[in-house]
Structure formats: structure tokens, C-alpha cells
Write a protein that holds these residues in place. Structure first.
Motif: not given
Lengths: 111, 112
Positions: A15-18, A63, A77, A79-82
Motif C-alpha cells: 500500500t502506497g507504492q507506485s 487512483g 500509472r 501513484e499510491s496503490a491501495a
């Protein structure tokens, strides 16, 4: 003639990685698409590009961002994976309102 | 807005039996209709399509679908299924804006 190619085939993110999903087609198609496939929900359009230099939102764009780099390539892309973005992602291309040609998919897991 | 309904999420059938996968769509304009097939862990492949002309369209592997404008349907049929037909089948409609709207899919399970 490879058709539509996608990289990577599999990806695990925290979580949070791009990350960026890559798509390329060698059929000289004008239109390209990104879909996500979730169980029981069919395919839902995230973004599409009707021609080089243009992009438009689909049904579920939140997202995600896209870039139509040139006529061949269309990237997606996160940007901030969930965790809600855990899915199988398909890229497709088409020449007209006729059929779309699909890539093999990217299976993404967000922990 | 256009929509596609596939009422059956799963259809179990025995080998060599006939099968029908149902698809209904809603649209106020002319449509192009498609059936795609997805084998396990693969992308979608076009099975058959209706653009204009004859309302009955056929695929190379024995499937057929009939466009029925009055009933807004495009059901997929095969008179005798094989084990290798086990897959998920998606109906889709294109209303001329270069975008497809997909149904939720029907999983065809063929057993011996």
C-alpha cells in the motif's frame, strides 16, 4: 506481429507504492484502452485514448493516470496503490468501432 | 447509458449437450455486438460479432449468435459443446463512441 503486449505479467505492491503498467501494440491502431477485471464485475474501463495525444476517463478512473506516449504505447500509472486496486488489468487496442484486441493481462496484488 | 446484462453467472453442462448463454442490452441507438471468450489465465479473444447485415453470425468453432432487435438480445448458442469450450464468455456492445460496455460474464463449465 505480436499484437498487444503488456508488462509486467505479475506484480505485488505494498500500500502506497507506485508503479506503471506498460502496453504496446504493433497493429497501427488509433485507439487504446485500459480495463480492470474483478470477479463478478466483468471488465470496467479505466481510461482510453481515441488517438495519439488524447486521453479520456472511463468508468473507474480514480487512483489512476495514463500517458499515450506515441501511437504504439499507452501506459497506466498507479501513484499510491491501495488494496482496492488489486485486480487483473487488460490493455486493448482497436482501429474503429469494430473489435478490440486484448493483451494477456497484468495480475496486480496490493498488500 | 448503454448496458449489457448476462443473467447467468455460471452455466454447467455435459459434453455434447447444447448450450445457450444469454445476453440482453439496452441502447437507444444502433449497436455493434460482440461475444468474447476468456480461457483460464488468458486475455479476451473475439468469438464473433454483429455489425450489420445477417442477424445470425457464426464463429469458426461452432458457436452462433442471433441479433434480435425487438428483444434487444444477442444470445450465444452451440448445439454440442466440448470440454475445451470451458471458459468465461463476455457479451459486449459498442454504440459508436469507440468504447465497449461489457456484461459481467458467464462461466461455461463443461463436464464429461
Amino acid at each position: 506481429n505480436a499484437g498487444v503486449t503488456q508488462t509486467p505479467k505479475f506484480q505485488v505492491l505494498k500500500t502506497g507504492q507506485s508503479m506503471t503498467l506498460q502496453c504496446a501494440q504493433d497493429m497501427n491502431h488509433n485507439s487504446m484502452y485500459w480495463y480492470r477485471q474483478d470477479p463478478g464485475m466483468g471488465l470496467r474501463l479505466i481510461y482510453y485514448s481515441a488517438s495519439e495525444g488524447t486521453t479520456d476517463k472511463g468508468e473507474v478512473p480514480n487512483g489512476y493516470n495514463v500517458s499515450r506516449l506515441n501511437k504504439r504505447e499507452f501506459s497506466l500509472r498507479l501513484e499510491s496503490a491501495a488494496p482496492s486496486q488489486t485486480s487483473v488489468y487488460f490493455c486493448a487496442s482497436s482501429w474503429t468501432d469494430n473489435e478490440q484486441f486484448f493483451g494477456p493481462g497484468t495480475r496486480l496484488t496490493v498488500l | 447509458a448503454q448496458s449489457v446484462t448476462q443473467l447467468d453467472s455460471q452455466v454447467p453442462v455435459f459434453e455434447e449437450a447444447p448450450v445457450e448463454l444469454r445476453c440482453n442490452y439496452s441502447s437507444s441507438v444502433s449497436v455493434y455486438l460482440f461475444w468474447y471468450v476468456q480461457y483460464p489465465n488468458q486475455g479476451l479473444q473475439l468469438l464473433l460479432k454483429y455489425l450489420s447485415g445477417s442477424t445470425l453470425v457464426e464463429s469458426i468453432n461452432g458457436f452462433e449468435a442471433e441479433f434480435n432487435k425487438s428483444q434487444t438480445s444477442f444470445h450465444l448458442r452451440k448445439p454440442s459443446v466440448h470440454i475445451s469450450d470451458t471458459a468465461e464468455y463476455f457479451c459486449a456492445v459498442n454504440t459508436g463512441f469507440q468504447k465497449l460496455v461489457f456484461g459481467t460474464g458467464t462461466r461455461l463449465l463443461v463436464s464429461p
